[in-house]
Design an enzyme around this catalytic site. Structure first.
Site, short mmCIF file in Angstrom:
data_model
loop_
_atom_site.label_atom_id
_atom_site.label_comp_id
_atom_site.label_asym_id
_atom_site.label_seq_id
_atom_site.Cartn_x
_atom_site.Cartn_y
_atom_site.Cartn_z
N HIS A 307 0.85 -1.19 0.00
CA HIS A 307 0.00 0.00 0.00
C HIS A 307 0.88 1.24 0.00
O HIS A 307 1.94 1.26 0.63
CB HIS A 307 -0.92 0.01 1.24
CG HIS A 307 -2.05 0.98 1.14
ND1 HIS A 307 -1.90 2.33 1.42
CD2 HIS A 307 -3.35 0.81 0.78
CE1 HIS A 307 -3.07 2.93 1.25
NE2 HIS A 307 -3.96 2.04 0.86
N ASP A 364 -7.93 -3.72 -0.96
CA ASP A 364 -8.45 -3.84 -2.32
C ASP A 364 -8.46 -5.30 -2.78
O ASP A 364 -9.36 -5.73 -3.50
CB ASP A 364 -7.60 -3.01 -3.28
CG ASP A 364 -7.62 -1.53 -2.95
OD1 ASP A 364 -8.72 -1.01 -2.76
OD2 ASP A 364 -6.56 -0.91 -2.87
#
Length: 428
Positions: A307, A364
């Site tokens: 991330h 995600d």
């Protein structure tokens, strides 16, 4: 005496105050820089080192994997609160009492009807239209039915605008999906809770009775909470900048939807599924693709791992991984794409290369798995992200307006041509 930072340019010294947040974040306040130095500015592409505002809404520490809404940990909220409680907390600053929450929900339901004329706008879109484009357009179209900019000095006007959008937005989300599926449009069911109603709006088939699945409801509730706010990201900053012109709530949120659409932001979970589809089409060998991901010369990019902000495990991913496992187990889904996803997950969690670099599956990755298992089309993934992020956008817009922040107006360093004479067209 407050702390100061000194800056020296061409022998001239300038001093600027240092401000500290409640979590000891430190910033140099340079709002007087241009005036004090007669024109000097900073340049920071992507604003990665620039704080555009102070905010009381969300605290994020990417190094330690911490995410809090109004001081409450994301772990506590996901376990103990529901989405509507979390939305109220984000927007108004405190967790609601039972009575306040009941009124908030009732007020939202009373504003959930979308004018029939909006259907005419929807009819103008082909089925091939991307649902995010449809959602942004329909949200913007609500301005026609609510043309006035909200008076920030009127608590009643601000509240009415908020419950109006909270009520109508799930309907617009479901219309974007049902348009693509060719299903009749629905307005929902006032007898259901907020998230339960969202599920029925999305999943009710035209020729069958709708049966609520509580495992799905709980997973959906957690997904919405986890996506509800994430500090000053691209779409949130867009909402605040658009709102700083005193544009109304609907216009500001529509702009945020468009910013979220990009694959580097809200489109990341869609990119995960597109990657999984590509791996499946190439035989489904997860070890091969993990090897490609480790090869610096290979253009393949592993989506859904690591991330930009979190340098450790994404705290949201820890929570939603459990929900993903529960949904897959409950639904008994037999899908080779999801098998590939689970294979990649196990490879990454046990491969020294990924563990050392802390390239763990992120929110995600798991949200894409859940949406896939629920039968939500890939193009709808970012729309579901927008549905969760709505209260965060509203909270940020409200805070910016109440703080009477100035209109957003970044500067630039010009690198184009110097002054030059105009040449008539017949002499060029």
């Amino acid at each position: 005496m407050s702390e100061i930072a000194s800056l020296e340019i061409d022998g001239e010294k300038y001093e600027f105050p240092i401000i500290k947040g409640t979590e000891n974040e430190v910033a140099i306040d340079i709002k007087a820089l241009r005036g004090a130095t007669k024109g000097i500015i900073t340049i920071d592409p992507g604003f990665k080192n620039t704080g555009s505002c102070t905010s009381e809404i969300t605290y994020l520490d990417g190094e330690k994997g911490i995410l809090r809404y109004r001081g409450y940990s994301i772990e506590d909220l996901a376990e103990k609160a529901d989405f509507l409680e979390t939305a109220y907390l984000l927007i108004f600053g405190e967790l609601p009492s039972k009575e306040v929450l009941a009124k908030f929900e009732a007020d939202i339901k009373s504003k959930s009807h979308v004018d029939e004329d909006v259907k005419k706008i929807l009819d103008g879109f082909p089925k091939s239209a991307h649902p995010m484009g449809v959602l942004a357009s329909l949200t913007s179209a609500l301005i026609a039915f609510n043309p006035d900019s909200e008076d920030v000095d009127s608590e009643e006007e601000m509240y009415n605008a908020i419950v109006n959008l909270m009520g109508k937005f799930p309907v617009l989300v479901s219309w974007a999906l049902r348009k693509k599926q060719g299903y009749p449009l629905d307005y929902g069911d006032d007898s259901l809770g907020y998230v339960e109603n969202i599920a029925k709006l999305l999943f009710k088939k035209p020729s069958a009775d709708y049966v609520q699945n509580n495992v799905v409801i709980e997973a959906l509730d957690k997904l919405l909470i986890l996506h509800a706010d994430h500090e000053q990201n691209c779409s949130t900053s867009t909402v605040r900048v658009v709102g700083s012109s005193h544009a109304g709530l609907f216009a500001s949120i529509s702009a945020g939807i468009s910013a979220l659409w990009g694959p580097l932001h809200g489109g990341a979970n869609q990119a995960v599924l597109e990657m999984l589809e590509a791996i499946k089409a190439d035989g489904g060998d997860t070890k091969k693709y993990m090897g490609k991901a480790k090869d610096k010369e290979d253009p393949f990019r592993l989506m859904g791992f690591g991330h930009r902000v979190y340098k450790n495990f994404d705290p949201r991913a820890k929570i939603i991984k459990v929900a993903a496992d529960e949904v897959l187990a409950d639904l008994g889904v037999n899908d080779p794409i999801l098998d590939i996803a689970k294979g990649l997950e196990q490879e990454a969690l046990n491969d020294e290369y990924f563990v050392k670099r802390k390239l763990y599956p992120n929110v995600d990755f798991y949200s894409g798995i859940i949406y896939r298992a629920l039968g939500i089309p890939t193009e709808m993934f970012t729309v579901m992200f927008a549905l969760g992020r709505l209260p965060g956008w509203i909270a940020q817009w409200r805070e910016m307006r109440l703080n009477k922040e100035p209109i957003g107006r970044p500067r630039q360093v010009y690198t184009g041509e110097n002054s030059r004479p105009f040449v008539e067209v017949n002499k060029r």
